[in-house]
Design a protein around this motif. Structure first.
Motif, mmCIF file in Angstrom:
data_model
loop_
_atom_site.group_PDB
_atom_site.id
_atom_site.type_symbol
_atom_site.label_atom_id
_atom_site.label_comp_id
_atom_site.label_asym_id
_atom_site.label_seq_id
_atom_site.Cartn_x
_atom_site.Cartn_y
_atom_site.Cartn_z
ATOM 1 N N PHE A 77 11.470 1.194 5.712
ATOM 2 C CA PHE A 77 12.193 0.931 4.477
ATOM 3 C C PHE A 77 13.223 2.023 4.214
ATOM 4 O O PHE A 77 12.960 3.196 4.465
ATOM 5 C CB PHE A 77 11.224 0.876 3.292
ATOM 6 N N ASN A 78 14.375 1.633 3.685
ATOM 7 C CA ASN A 78 15.454 2.565 3.358
ATOM 8 C C ASN A 78 15.952 2.284 1.945
ATOM 9 O O ASN A 78 15.603 1.285 1.348
ATOM 10 C CB ASN A 78 16.629 2.379 4.331
ATOM 11 N N GLN A 79 16.807 3.162 1.476
ATOM 12 C CA GLN A 79 17.494 3.021 0.191
ATOM 13 C C GLN A 79 16.526 2.866 -0.977
ATOM 14 O O GLN A 79 16.031 1.780 -1.246
ATOM 15 C CB GLN A 79 18.481 1.857 0.223
ATOM 16 N N ASN A 80 16.269 3.975 -1.659
ATOM 17 C CA ASN A 80 15.404 4.020 -2.839
ATOM 18 C C ASN A 80 13.990 3.521 -2.538
ATOM 19 O O ASN A 80 13.349 2.909 -3.386
ATOM 20 C CB ASN A 80 16.010 3.223 -3.998
ATOM 21 N N VAL A 95 11.114 5.381 4.700
ATOM 22 C CA VAL A 95 9.650 5.309 4.729
ATOM 23 C C VAL A 95 9.219 4.366 5.847
ATOM 24 O O VAL A 95 9.699 3.230 5.923
ATOM 25 C CB VAL A 95 9.081 4.802 3.386
ATOM 26 N N PHE A 96 8.332 4.848 6.705
ATOM 27 C CA PHE A 96 7.697 4.017 7.734
ATOM 28 C C PHE A 96 6.259 3.793 7.295
ATOM 29 O O PHE A 96 5.594 4.722 6.848
ATOM 30 C CB PHE A 96 7.726 4.723 9.095
ATOM 31 N N TYR A 97 5.761 2.543 7.425
ATOM 32 C CA TYR A 97 4.386 2.268 7.007
ATOM 33 C C TYR A 97 3.716 1.340 8.000
ATOM 34 O O TYR A 97 4.275 0.312 8.375
ATOM 35 C CB TYR A 97 4.375 1.636 5.608
ATOM 36 N N ASP A 98 2.511 1.724 8.420
ATOM 37 C CA ASP A 98 1.668 0.908 9.287
ATOM 38 C C ASP A 98 0.459 0.504 8.447
ATOM 39 O O ASP A 98 -0.426 1.316 8.195
ATOM 40 C CB ASP A 98 1.242 1.708 10.518
ATOM 41 N N ARG A 99 0.437 -0.754 7.998
ATOM 42 C CA ARG A 99 -0.615 -1.231 7.091
ATOM 43 C C ARG A 99 -1.988 -1.194 7.765
ATOM 44 O O ARG A 99 -2.985 -0.856 7.144
ATOM 45 C CB ARG A 99 -0.298 -2.645 6.605
ATOM 46 N N ILE A 100 -2.075 -1.515 9.050
ATOM 47 C CA ILE A 100 -3.358 -1.539 9.749
ATOM 48 C C ILE A 100 -3.940 -0.132 9.865
ATOM 49 O O ILE A 100 -5.119 0.096 9.589
ATOM 50 C CB ILE A 100 -3.207 -2.197 11.140
ATOM 51 N N LYS A 101 -3.113 0.840 10.258
ATOM 52 C CA LYS A 101 -3.582 2.227 10.400
ATOM 53 C C LYS A 101 -3.690 2.944 9.057
ATOM 54 O O LYS A 101 -4.286 4.010 8.966
ATOM 55 C CB LYS A 101 -2.644 3.020 11.309
ATOM 56 N N GLY A 102 -3.061 2.393 8.016
ATOM 57 C CA GLY A 102 -3.053 3.060 6.721
ATOM 58 C C GLY A 102 -2.251 4.343 6.773
ATOM 59 O O GLY A 102 -2.595 5.340 6.147
ATOM 60 N N VAL A 110 11.555 14.095 0.738
ATOM 61 C CA VAL A 110 10.196 13.611 0.585
ATOM 62 C C VAL A 110 9.610 14.051 -0.744
ATOM 63 O O VAL A 110 9.759 15.202 -1.151
ATOM 64 C CB VAL A 110 9.309 14.132 1.743
ATOM 65 N N SER A 111 8.924 13.138 -1.398
ATOM 66 C CA SER A 111 8.178 13.444 -2.608
ATOM 67 C C SER A 111 6.894 12.624 -2.576
ATOM 68 O O SER A 111 6.946 11.406 -2.498
ATOM 69 C CB SER A 111 8.995 13.104 -3.854
ATOM 70 N N ILE A 112 5.762 13.326 -2.582
ATOM 71 C CA ILE A 112 4.468 12.662 -2.611
ATOM 72 C C ILE A 112 3.776 13.105 -3.894
ATOM 73 O O ILE A 112 3.526 14.287 -4.091
ATOM 74 C CB ILE A 112 3.618 13.009 -1.372
ATOM 75 N N THR A 113 3.499 12.155 -4.763
ATOM 76 C CA THR A 113 2.916 12.450 -6.068
ATOM 77 C C THR A 113 1.477 11.970 -6.113
ATOM 78 O O THR A 113 1.205 10.811 -5.824
ATOM 79 C CB THR A 113 3.726 11.768 -7.185
ATOM 80 N N ASP A 114 0.574 12.879 -6.465
ATOM 81 C CA ASP A 114 -0.838 12.546 -6.671
ATOM 82 C C ASP A 114 -1.018 12.462 -8.181
ATOM 83 O O ASP A 114 -1.049 13.478 -8.874
ATOM 84 C CB ASP A 114 -1.721 13.640 -6.064
#
Length: 194
Positions: A77-80, A95-102, A110-114
């Protein structure tokens, strides 16, 4: 998969389907909605050509450009773009995402918010592993933790946050590890270490 839209076009030479207006792809595991979508029937890949949402029981994905392979459940995924789970939000330039591997990989800004622990980890590259509930970020990595009306800032080359295996599972506590050139600052606390 069941895909519906107001308009649809099929190009038999490339095996591409183009859909416009109120596009909706329903799969037993997720629902995707957007304005414009190209779907290749050979590769089983959907290409997003505008604002897109993919919603499942576990997460929400948003982007304005990208692709999703409905067969192997991998996406880019790109752009926002962002990936929102129940407790985490990953966002970045790409963002790259592999749903099976989680597995979520985030590139650039990068921003990762918990949201549970009130922690924001930022940097140039990051990964989120859903199955182990762990995060690591590198490249100008910085953690900001909001606490008692103040913020704690921690810089390092690499930051790793993992679920605390010894803690009560309802508390969702994390252990944070900072590697190389570590600096931390809060109004009443400062520190430096390897």
């Amino acid at each position: 998969n069941t895909l519906t839209s107001k308009f649809g076009y099929y190009y038999s030479d490339t095996r591409d389907l183009y859909f416009r207006k109120d596009v909706r792809l329903v799969n037993p595991k997720y629902t995707m909605s957007c304005d414009t979508l190209k779907y290749n029937t050979t590769s089983k890949t959907a290409f997003f050509l505008g604002p897109t949402k993919i919603i499942s029981n576990d997460n929400l994905i948003y982007c304005e450009s990208g692709w999703y392979n409905t067969e192997n459940q991998r996406s880019h995924f790109n752009q926002n773009s962002f990936l929102q789970t129940k407790e985490q939000r990953l966002q970045g330039d790409s963002v790259f995402y592999d749903r099976i591997k989680g597995l979520g990989k985030v590139f650039g800004n990068v921003s990762i918010t918990d949201t549970v622990n009130k922690i924001i980890i930022s940097g140039n590259y990051g990964e989120y592993h859903e199955h182990t509930d762990s995060i690591w970020v590198t490249g100008k990595a910085m953690m900001t933790q909001i606490m008692d009306g103040d913020s704690l800032f921690l810089h390092a080359d690499t930051l790793l946050a993992t679920r605390d295996q010894n803690a009560d599972t309802t508390l969702k506590k994390k252990n944070l590890f900072a590697f190389h050139h570590v600096k931390l600052f809060k109004n009443d606390l400062q520190g430096v270490c390897d």
